[in-house]
Design a protein around this motif. Sequence first.
Motif, mmCIF file in Angstrom:
data_model
loop_
_atom_site.group_PDB
_atom_site.id
_atom_site.type_symbol
_atom_site.label_atom_id
_atom_site.label_comp_id
_atom_site.label_asym_id
_atom_site.label_seq_id
_atom_site.Cartn_x
_atom_site.Cartn_y
_atom_site.Cartn_z
ATOM 1 N N SER A 37 -1.248 19.047 -4.464
ATOM 2 C CA SER A 37 0.108 19.406 -4.038
ATOM 3 C C SER A 37 0.130 19.789 -2.566
ATOM 4 C CB SER A 37 0.645 20.569 -4.879
ATOM 5 O OG SER A 37 0.792 20.207 -6.227
ATOM 6 N N CYS A 40 -0.689 16.747 -0.207
ATOM 7 C CA CYS A 40 0.438 15.808 -0.098
ATOM 8 C C CYS A 40 1.530 16.366 0.796
ATOM 9 C CB CYS A 40 0.989 15.485 -1.485
ATOM 10 S SG CYS A 40 -0.051 14.377 -2.467
ATOM 11 N N ASP A 44 2.539 14.653 4.350
ATOM 12 C CA ASP A 44 3.910 14.182 4.493
ATOM 13 C C ASP A 44 4.562 14.780 5.735
ATOM 14 O OD1 ASP A 44 5.731 12.385 3.409
ATOM 15 O OD2 ASP A 44 6.879 13.952 2.429
ATOM 16 N N VAL A 52 -0.777 6.888 3.143
ATOM 17 C CA VAL A 52 -1.684 7.752 2.385
ATOM 18 C C VAL A 52 -2.298 6.941 1.252
ATOM 19 C CG1 VAL A 52 -1.902 9.814 0.948
ATOM 20 C CG2 VAL A 52 -0.394 9.835 2.953
ATOM 21 N N LEU A 54 -4.666 7.288 -2.075
ATOM 22 C CA LEU A 54 -5.216 8.244 -3.040
ATOM 23 C C LEU A 54 -6.390 7.590 -3.759
ATOM 24 C CD1 LEU A 54 -4.981 10.992 -4.497
ATOM 25 C CD2 LEU A 54 -3.447 9.868 -6.132
ATOM 26 N N THR A 94 5.793 15.682 -5.986
ATOM 27 C CA THR A 94 5.488 15.747 -4.564
ATOM 28 C C THR A 94 4.859 14.444 -4.090
ATOM 29 O OG1 THR A 94 5.216 18.148 -4.622
ATOM 30 C CG2 THR A 94 4.176 16.985 -2.800
ATOM 31 N N LEU A 95 3.911 13.926 -4.875
ATOM 32 C CA LEU A 95 3.274 12.654 -4.548
ATOM 33 C C LEU A 95 4.287 11.513 -4.584
ATOM 34 C CD1 LEU A 95 0.816 10.775 -4.102
ATOM 35 C CD2 LEU A 95 0.441 10.862 -6.594
ATOM 36 N N MET A 98 6.862 11.447 -1.571
ATOM 37 C CA MET A 98 6.420 11.443 -0.177
ATOM 38 C C MET A 98 7.253 10.444 0.616
ATOM 39 S SD MET A 98 2.275 11.902 -0.379
ATOM 40 C CE MET A 98 2.084 12.180 1.386
ATOM 41 N N THR A 102 2.445 5.217 -0.103
ATOM 42 C CA THR A 102 1.261 5.722 -0.794
ATOM 43 C C THR A 102 0.634 4.600 -1.614
ATOM 44 O OG1 THR A 102 2.627 6.489 -2.653
ATOM 45 C CG2 THR A 102 2.108 8.095 -0.932
ATOM 46 N N CYS A 121 2.199 6.743 -7.280
ATOM 47 C CA CYS A 121 2.057 6.127 -5.964
ATOM 48 C C CYS A 121 2.961 4.897 -5.867
ATOM 49 C CB CYS A 121 0.602 5.726 -5.721
ATOM 50 S SG CYS A 121 -0.514 7.120 -5.429
#
Length: 262
Positions: A37, A40, A44, A52, A54, A94-95, A98, A102, A121
């Motif tokens: 969290s 990210c 951002d 980004v 992951l 949150t992911l 963004m 992602t 994502c």
Amino acid sequence: MSYETVEVLRDGGVATLWMNRPEVHNAFNAQLIADLSAACRALDADASVRVVVLAGRGKSFSAGADLNWMKAAGEAGEAENFADAMKLAGMLRTLAEMSKPTIARVHGAALGGGMGLASACDICIAGERALFATSEVKFGIIPSAISPYVIRAIGERQAYRYFQTAERIDARRAAELGLAHEAVASDALDAKVKEVVDALLLGGPKSQSAAKELIRAVANRPLSDAVVEDTARRIASLRVTPEAREGLDAFLSKRPAAWVDN
């Protein structure tokens, strides 16, 4: 940025967010959820970060929830469980929200919450040995926090099957379902991720963020006057921005746009 369970590596405008609990296949616990969290949010907010990625250290992308952590949660009261669940749900949101592109780089297991991360994502690239599953029913629970993202990725009809059977989904099937955008040989995974990253770096940062907002505004809504007007307003407002003017001028002048790293 320094975290206990994740590692952030920078290469120009690309940040790779590595989950770093390889000894437990990057399974979630409270610390990993908190670190993801925070990372990210920080990435951002960093205007120098364009993309980004992951990824997971070790043999797996993420095997979902740490079962010891889940067992401890199950022994707590409902209020404590709700608080924990909200932290997981908040991290996934949150992911997913963004403002910049992602990419999930998936190798090995992406089970339960790991499949949720891949779905949250924007783009998912899977190596041929990747395995996905919504395995929660095997433990007497449901894929609740991850459901908005998984259903968005594979659709309601497929979710009825996989949420209940907990079947393993290989990389080829994941691509057929729309969960993975591409399934590639394991030794080609990083090259394919780089190919997609390079394509993303050619786009305007503000327009990419606006494109994500556009999808959220239009998806699953019936065509109506309000939707049509909203799309017209969005393009009209972007056309007059410095980024749009630069992009059009660069194209007409046959030169790279200012945001492209030459």
